[in-house]
Write a protein that holds these residues in place. Sequence first.
Motif, PDB file in Angstrom:
ATOM      1  N   LYS A  80      35.418  48.409  42.051  1.00  0.00           N
ATOM      2  CA  LYS A  80      35.017  49.025  40.998  1.00  0.00           C
ATOM      3  C   LYS A  80      34.997  48.256  39.679  1.00  0.00           C
ATOM      4  CE  LYS A  80      33.315  52.977  42.622  1.00  0.00           C
ATOM      5  NZ  LYS A  80      33.503  52.772  43.952  1.00  0.00           N
ATOM      6  N   THR A  81      35.608  47.029  39.660  1.00  0.00           N
ATOM      7  CA  THR A  81      35.751  45.939  38.577  1.00  0.00           C
ATOM      8  C   THR A  81      34.337  45.561  38.411  1.00  0.00           C
ATOM      9  OG1 THR A  81      36.352  44.189  39.756  1.00  0.00           O
ATOM     10  CG2 THR A  81      38.173  45.604  38.822  1.00  0.00           C
ATOM     11  N   TYR A  82      33.354  45.643  39.613  1.00  0.00           N
ATOM     12  CA  TYR A  82      32.276  44.865  39.420  1.00  0.00           C
ATOM     13  C   TYR A  82      32.229  43.387  38.950  1.00  0.00           C
ATOM     14  CZ  TYR A  82      30.787  49.658  40.243  1.00  0.00           C
ATOM     15  OH  TYR A  82      30.485  51.159  40.615  1.00  0.00           O
ATOM     16  N   SER A  83      33.087  42.807  39.531  1.00  0.00           N
ATOM     17  CA  SER A  83      33.337  41.290  39.064  1.00  0.00           C
ATOM     18  C   SER A  83      33.249  40.390  40.364  1.00  0.00           C
ATOM     19  CB  SER A  83      34.950  41.184  38.406  1.00  0.00           C
ATOM     20  OG  SER A  83      35.844  41.444  39.360  1.00  0.00           O
ATOM     21  N   LEU A  84      33.482  40.729  41.345  1.00  0.00           N
ATOM     22  CA  LEU A  84      33.765  39.595  42.652  1.00  0.00           C
ATOM     23  C   LEU A  84      32.633  39.409  42.963  1.00  0.00           C
ATOM     24  CD1 LEU A  84      36.709  41.236  44.938  1.00  0.00           C
ATOM     25  CD2 LEU A  84      36.862  39.491  42.813  1.00  0.00           C
ATOM     26  N   THR A  85      31.286  39.964  42.916  1.00  0.00           N
ATOM     27  CA  THR A  85      30.043  39.596  43.474  1.00  0.00           C
ATOM     28  C   THR A  85      29.582  38.469  42.459  1.00  0.00           C
ATOM     29  OG1 THR A  85      29.375  41.811  44.392  1.00  0.00           O
ATOM     30  CG2 THR A  85      27.792  40.272  43.642  1.00  0.00           C
ATOM     31  N   GLN A  86      29.728  38.567  41.239  1.00  0.00           N
ATOM     32  CA  GLN A  86      29.291  37.589  40.475  1.00  0.00           C
ATOM     33  C   GLN A  86      30.135  36.284  40.561  1.00  0.00           C
ATOM     34  OE1 GLN A  86      27.486  39.182  36.471  1.00  0.00           O
ATOM     35  NE2 GLN A  86      28.105  40.940  37.411  1.00  0.00           N
ATOM     36  N   PHE A  87      31.238  36.686  40.625  1.00  0.00           N
ATOM     37  CA  PHE A  87      32.547  35.503  40.925  1.00  0.00           C
ATOM     38  C   PHE A  87      32.022  34.419  42.111  1.00  0.00           C
ATOM     39  CE2 PHE A  87      36.101  33.639  42.629  1.00  0.00           C
ATOM     40  CZ  PHE A  87      36.315  32.736  41.463  1.00  0.00           C
ATOM     41  N   LEU A  88      31.649  35.286  43.100  1.00  0.00           N
ATOM     42  CA  LEU A  88      31.342  34.498  44.198  1.00  0.00           C
ATOM     43  C   LEU A  88      30.049  33.732  44.254  1.00  0.00           C
ATOM     44  CD1 LEU A  88      32.440  36.942  47.225  1.00  0.00           C
ATOM     45  CD2 LEU A  88      33.288  34.736  46.815  1.00  0.00           C
ATOM     46  N   ARG A  89      29.147  34.304  43.427  1.00  0.00           N
ATOM     47  CA  ARG A  89      27.865  33.653  43.275  1.00  0.00           C
ATOM     48  C   ARG A  89      28.130  32.406  42.481  1.00  0.00           C
ATOM     49  NH1 ARG A  89      23.476  33.942  45.715  1.00  0.00           N
ATOM     50  NH2 ARG A  89      24.359  31.955  45.942  1.00  0.00           N
ATOM     51  N   LYS A  90      28.949  32.444  41.445  1.00  0.00           N
ATOM     52  CA  LYS A  90      29.176  31.222  40.907  1.00  0.00           C
ATOM     53  C   LYS A  90      29.924  30.325  41.472  1.00  0.00           C
ATOM     54  CE  LYS A  90      29.345  33.990  36.371  1.00  0.00           C
ATOM     55  NZ  LYS A  90      30.360  34.258  35.230  1.00  0.00           N
ATOM     56  N   GLN A  91      30.738  30.600  42.134  1.00  0.00           N
ATOM     57  CA  GLN A  91      31.519  29.825  43.110  1.00  0.00           C
ATOM     58  C   GLN A  91      30.551  28.863  44.188  1.00  0.00           C
ATOM     59  OE1 GLN A  91      34.633  28.998  42.268  1.00  0.00           O
ATOM     60  NE2 GLN A  91      34.292  30.115  40.512  1.00  0.00           N
ATOM     61  N   LEU A  92      29.955  29.696  44.708  1.00  0.00           N
ATOM     62  CA  LEU A  92      28.888  29.164  45.718  1.00  0.00           C
ATOM     63  C   LEU A  92      27.804  28.270  44.983  1.00  0.00           C
ATOM     64  CD1 LEU A  92      28.325  32.333  48.025  1.00  0.00           C
ATOM     65  CD2 LEU A  92      29.493  30.279  48.618  1.00  0.00           C
ATOM     66  N   ASP A  93      27.557  28.554  43.754  1.00  0.00           N
ATOM     67  CA  ASP A  93      26.456  27.951  43.088  1.00  0.00           C
ATOM     68  C   ASP A  93      27.087  26.281  42.265  1.00  0.00           C
ATOM     69  OD1 ASP A  93      24.568  29.701  43.771  1.00  0.00           O
ATOM     70  OD2 ASP A  93      24.549  30.423  41.930  1.00  0.00           O
ATOM     71  N   LYS A  94      28.294  26.335  42.577  1.00  0.00           N
ATOM     72  CA  LYS A  94      28.992  25.226  41.876  1.00  0.00           C
ATOM     73  C   LYS A  94      28.425  23.690  42.572  1.00  0.00           C
ATOM     74  CE  LYS A  94      33.068  26.853  39.416  1.00  0.00           C
ATOM     75  NZ  LYS A  94      34.857  26.894  39.368  1.00  0.00           N
TER      76      LYS A  94
END
Length: 335
Positions: free
Chosen positions: A321-335
């Motif tokens: 419910k922090t709604y932070s991990l999905t976008q964090f993972l996206r950024k890490q996979l795109d690095k």
Amino acid sequence: MKFKKLIGYCFTDSLGDMKAEDVRALDGVNIAFGLIGKGEIYWKEKNGKRDIARLKEINPKLKIVLSVGGWAADGFSQAAETEEGRTKFAESAARLIEEYGFDGIDIDWEYPCSDKAGIRAIPEDKGNFTLLLKALRSRLDTFGEYKLLSIAAGALSSYVEHTQMKEVAGILDYVQLMTYDLYGEWDSVTGHHAGLYSGAGEGASSDAAVRLFASAGVPFEKLVMGAAFYSREWKGVQNSKPGSPAKKGGQTHTYDIIVEYLETGKKNYKKLWDDEAKAVYLYNGDQFVSYEDERALQYKAEYVKEKNMYGMMYWEYSLDKTYSLTQFLRKQLDK
């Protein structure tokens, strides 16, 4: 290096709550769950068509897949046992795809040849699992637009022993490894339930699962690493080190609750890091809590890229419910 996919499991009732920015960050959504009744797949939903239309409007490239099964979901063994049953199962999948516009089917049979979850199991499940997937692939190939077929796989050796992974891999688009619940309150000692590597005294790990499935014949480029948005807990733990004896199991916490505990100091948890396992955990003198945070997930994302895997998936969207991990993972996979 190919673009790495990010797939999120999401409960049916949580589809309408998915944030637009998260939907745009995902390549796929696995809807949990379709179930089996009288040999056919059915999906209990209230606003399925509306929710799917909304997600597609936000992200037209998003692949929305119906995941069938889950823990204690019976019916797979019975459906897979005969050619008639497999055809009936595949036809029901096709009807749901036609009705809702799904982009594919994900099979979460937990587990072939195992009755641990209270489901029917027979030795013939091993071969019948392959035949069921073949029947599904054959039926899905009759659609004009390509439809995905995937599985969620138990991340332990018993799963590989009870399936024909080399043959199965040739049928599927990707294999999602449930690299979580590797240890839990059912164990008498603590451990990292989703650790990347095996820590001191541990055998199971995400890395061990990847190597296991690769050696069983699944190409790295078809393997998906699983991430957990929840914890496993033990009570009566007298030592902060993983592998310590525990008196009993505890609660399962969502990621946002763990963040709240750390921010407020509730329960006096100390956040600790196991550099050998690349895993985070909490300890307060009595309770040991294994979970995944951004640091742990970053290591998993780097591993996926280094091994040239298909991508990552997580269980489950509403558990953050922090709604932070999905976008964090996206950024890490795109690095």
